[in-house]
Design a protein around this motif. Structure first.
Motif, PDB file in Angstrom:
ATOM      1  N   ALA A  22       0.815  -1.216   0.000  1.00 42.33           N
ATOM      2  CA  ALA A  22       0.000   0.000   0.000  1.00 42.33           C
ATOM      3  C   ALA A  22       0.848   1.266   0.000  1.00 42.33           C
ATOM      4  O   ALA A  22       0.344   2.347  -0.299  1.00 42.33           O
ATOM      5  N   PHE A  23       2.142   1.136   0.312  1.00 45.63           N
ATOM      6  CA  PHE A  23       3.011   2.302   0.473  1.00 45.63           C
ATOM      7  C   PHE A  23       3.864   2.550  -0.766  1.00 45.63           C
ATOM      8  O   PHE A  23       4.362   1.612  -1.393  1.00 45.63           O
ATOM      9  N   ALA A  24       4.094   3.830  -1.059  1.00 44.51           N
ATOM     10  CA  ALA A  24       5.065   4.228  -2.073  1.00 44.51           C
ATOM     11  C   ALA A  24       6.459   3.901  -1.538  1.00 44.51           C
ATOM     12  O   ALA A  24       6.661   3.791  -0.322  1.00 44.51           O
ATOM     13  N   GLU A  25       7.429   3.728  -2.427  1.00 43.46           N
ATOM     14  CA  GLU A  25       8.791   3.366  -2.020  1.00 43.46           C
ATOM     15  C   GLU A  25       9.386   4.357  -1.024  1.00 43.46           C
ATOM     16  O   GLU A  25      10.084   3.960  -0.099  1.00 43.46           O
ATOM     17  N   ASP A  26       9.128   5.637  -1.204  1.00 40.86           N
ATOM     18  CA  ASP A  26       9.718   6.670  -0.343  1.00 40.86           C
ATOM     19  C   ASP A  26       8.720   7.210   0.690  1.00 40.86           C
ATOM     20  O   ASP A  26       8.864   8.326   1.187  1.00 40.86           O
ATOM     21  N   ALA A  27       7.721   6.413   1.037  1.00 41.82           N
ATOM     22  CA  ALA A  27       6.680   6.836   1.971  1.00 41.82           C
ATOM     23  C   ALA A  27       7.268   7.176   3.345  1.00 41.82           C
ATOM     24  O   ALA A  27       8.368   6.723   3.700  1.00 41.82           O
ATOM     25  N   LEU A  33       3.717   8.512  18.865  1.00 43.61           N
ATOM     26  CA  LEU A  33       4.318   8.799  20.162  1.00 43.61           C
ATOM     27  C   LEU A  33       5.023  10.140  20.234  1.00 43.61           C
ATOM     28  O   LEU A  33       5.060  10.767  21.284  1.00 43.61           O
ATOM     29  N   THR A  34       5.636  10.561  19.127  1.00 38.47           N
ATOM     30  CA  THR A  34       6.455  11.767  19.157  1.00 38.47           C
ATOM     31  C   THR A  34       6.609  12.341  17.753  1.00 38.47           C
ATOM     32  O   THR A  34       6.599  11.599  16.767  1.00 38.47           O
ATOM     33  N   ASP A  35       6.778  13.642  17.683  1.00 34.07           N
ATOM     34  CA  ASP A  35       7.062  14.295  16.404  1.00 34.07           C
ATOM     35  C   ASP A  35       8.495  14.030  15.957  1.00 34.07           C
ATOM     36  O   ASP A  35       8.855  14.329  14.827  1.00 34.07           O
ATOM     37  N   ARG A  36       9.308  13.501  16.841  1.00 34.35           N
ATOM     38  CA  ARG A  36      10.731  13.323  16.553  1.00 34.35           C
ATOM     39  C   ARG A  36      11.047  12.031  15.816  1.00 34.35           C
ATOM     40  O   ARG A  36      12.190  11.807  15.445  1.00 34.35           O
ATOM     41  N   VAL A  37      10.049  11.165  15.617  1.00 30.16           N
ATOM     42  CA  VAL A  37      10.308   9.881  14.959  1.00 30.16           C
ATOM     43  C   VAL A  37       9.456   9.747  13.707  1.00 30.16           C
ATOM     44  O   VAL A  37       8.234   9.868  13.757  1.00 30.16           O
ATOM     45  N   ARG A  38      10.136   9.507  12.607  1.00 35.37           N
ATOM     46  CA  ARG A  38       9.489   9.222  11.327  1.00 35.37           C
ATOM     47  C   ARG A  38      10.196   8.013  10.735  1.00 35.37           C
ATOM     48  O   ARG A  38      11.419   7.921  10.790  1.00 35.37           O
ATOM     49  N   PHE A  39       9.416   7.132  10.183  1.00 30.75           N
ATOM     50  CA  PHE A  39       9.968   5.966   9.489  1.00 30.75           C
ATOM     51  C   PHE A  39       9.867   6.275   7.998  1.00 30.75           C
ATOM     52  O   PHE A  39       8.773   6.501   7.487  1.00 30.75           O
ATOM     53  N   THR A  40      11.005   6.318   7.321  1.00 39.30           N
ATOM     54  CA  THR A  40      11.059   6.753   5.933  1.00 39.30           C
ATOM     55  C   THR A  40      11.492   5.616   5.029  1.00 39.30           C
ATOM     56  O   THR A  40      12.530   4.989   5.277  1.00 39.30           O
ATOM     57  N   GLY A  41      10.705   5.348   3.997  1.00 37.96           N
ATOM     58  CA  GLY A  41      10.983   4.277   3.053  1.00 37.96           C
ATOM     59  C   GLY A  41      10.417   2.954   3.541  1.00 37.96           C
ATOM     60  O   GLY A  41      10.178   2.751   4.727  1.00 37.96           O
ATOM     61  N   LYS A  42      10.201   2.062   2.586  1.00 42.23           N
ATOM     62  CA  LYS A  42       9.549   0.785   2.907  1.00 42.23           C
ATOM     63  C   LYS A  42      10.341  -0.066   3.890  1.00 42.23           C
ATOM     64  O   LYS A  42       9.758  -0.770   4.700  1.00 42.23           O
ATOM     65  N   LEU A  97      -0.921   5.354  -4.060  1.00 45.67           N
ATOM     66  CA  LEU A  97      -0.180   4.709  -2.973  1.00 45.67           C
ATOM     67  C   LEU A  97      -0.029   5.681  -1.803  1.00 45.67           C
ATOM     68  O   LEU A  97      -0.023   6.906  -1.987  1.00 45.67           O
ATOM     69  N   ILE A  98       0.146   5.133  -0.615  1.00 48.00           N
ATOM     70  CA  ILE A  98       0.326   5.972   0.564  1.00 48.00           C
ATOM     71  C   ILE A  98       1.726   6.583   0.515  1.00 48.00           C
ATOM     72  O   ILE A  98       2.722   5.868   0.475  1.00 48.00           O
ATOM     73  N   ARG A  99       1.783   7.918   0.510  1.00 51.74           N
ATOM     74  CA  ARG A  99       3.085   8.609   0.511  1.00 51.74           C
ATOM     75  C   ARG A  99       3.426   9.103   1.905  1.00 51.74           C
ATOM     76  O   ARG A  99       4.584   9.277   2.246  1.00 51.74           O
ATOM     77  N   GLU A 100       2.380   9.336   2.728  1.00 54.91           N
ATOM     78  CA  GLU A 100       2.594   9.766   4.111  1.00 54.91           C
ATOM     79  C   GLU A 100       1.431   9.277   4.952  1.00 54.91           C
ATOM     80  O   GLU A 100       0.276   9.361   4.529  1.00 54.91           O
ATOM     81  N   MET A 101       1.766   8.760   6.134  1.00 54.91           N
ATOM     82  CA  MET A 101       0.733   8.305   7.060  1.00 54.91           C
ATOM     83  C   MET A 101       1.095   8.792   8.450  1.00 54.91           C
ATOM     84  O   MET A 101       2.207   8.585   8.913  1.00 54.91           O
ATOM     85  N   THR A 102       0.130   9.460   9.084  1.00 51.14           N
ATOM     86  CA  THR A 102       0.297   9.924  10.458  1.00 51.14           C
ATOM     87  C   THR A 102      -0.643   9.115  11.336  1.00 51.14           C
ATOM     88  O   THR A 102      -1.831   9.000  11.031  1.00 51.14           O
TER      89      THR A 102
END
Length: 162
Positions: A22-27, A33-42, A97-102
């Motif tokens: 469901a996710f784009a490669e660079d999603a 939990l925090t604004d400080r954590v993002r998971f980038t890429g599949k 595809l999902i490019r960003e999910m919060t």
């Protein structure tokens, strides 16, 4: 099948590959939990989704609303025996595809249980056993406070019923 349909079905069936499809490669997946954590890429998203699929029990989606660019998905389940409800705001790319999910989690006891489970699991997945133990120790007092506050403290603020 749309990206959000694959995401929902994959979550309910604990099928990592279906969720990731469901996710784009660079999603980007933004932590609840925090604004400080993002998971980038599949690859990074796969790590957190694998932990979620192993920890969240009985995931059942009940809402998927929006349009072709923005969707909101909501499921209910349990984590460590605690009821959890998670909402996901999904922004879709031109290919659908999902490019960003919060992610957003409620109630507070479920969010704290999620923190207590996911942090150590992710540290172990990265070969950081000492960090996993430390995270487990650090979160225990917070889990205890939230559990007792939810169990006993709420009586102090809820209306009295006869």
């Amino acid at each position: 099948m749309t990206a959000t349909e694959r995401y929902r079905e994959g979550g309910e069936k604990a099928d990592l590959d279906l969720v990731l499809s469901a996710f784009a490669e660079d999603a980007v997946l933004i932590s609840p939990l925090t604004d400080r954590v993002r998971f980038t890429g599949k690859a990074e998203i796969a790590e957190i989704v694998q932990v979620a699929l192993g920890r969240i029990e009985g995931m059942r989606f009940h809402t998927d609303v929006g349009d072709e660019r923005t969707r909101t998905l909501v499921y209910a389940g349990r984590i460590n025996g605690v009821a959890i409800e998670e909402s996901a705001l999904a922004r879709l790319d031109d290919d659908g595809l999902i490019r960003e999910m919060t992610l957003f989690v409620r109630p507070l006891p479920a969010l704290v249980e999620l923190m207590g489970a996911f942090g150590p699991d992710l540290a172990r997945a990265h070969g950081r056993k000492s960090a996993a133990r430390a995270l487990g120790v650090l979160i225990k007092p917070l889990i205890g406070m939230v559990r007792s506050g939810d169990r006993f403290g709420l009586r102090l603020v809820t209306p009295r019923r006869r």
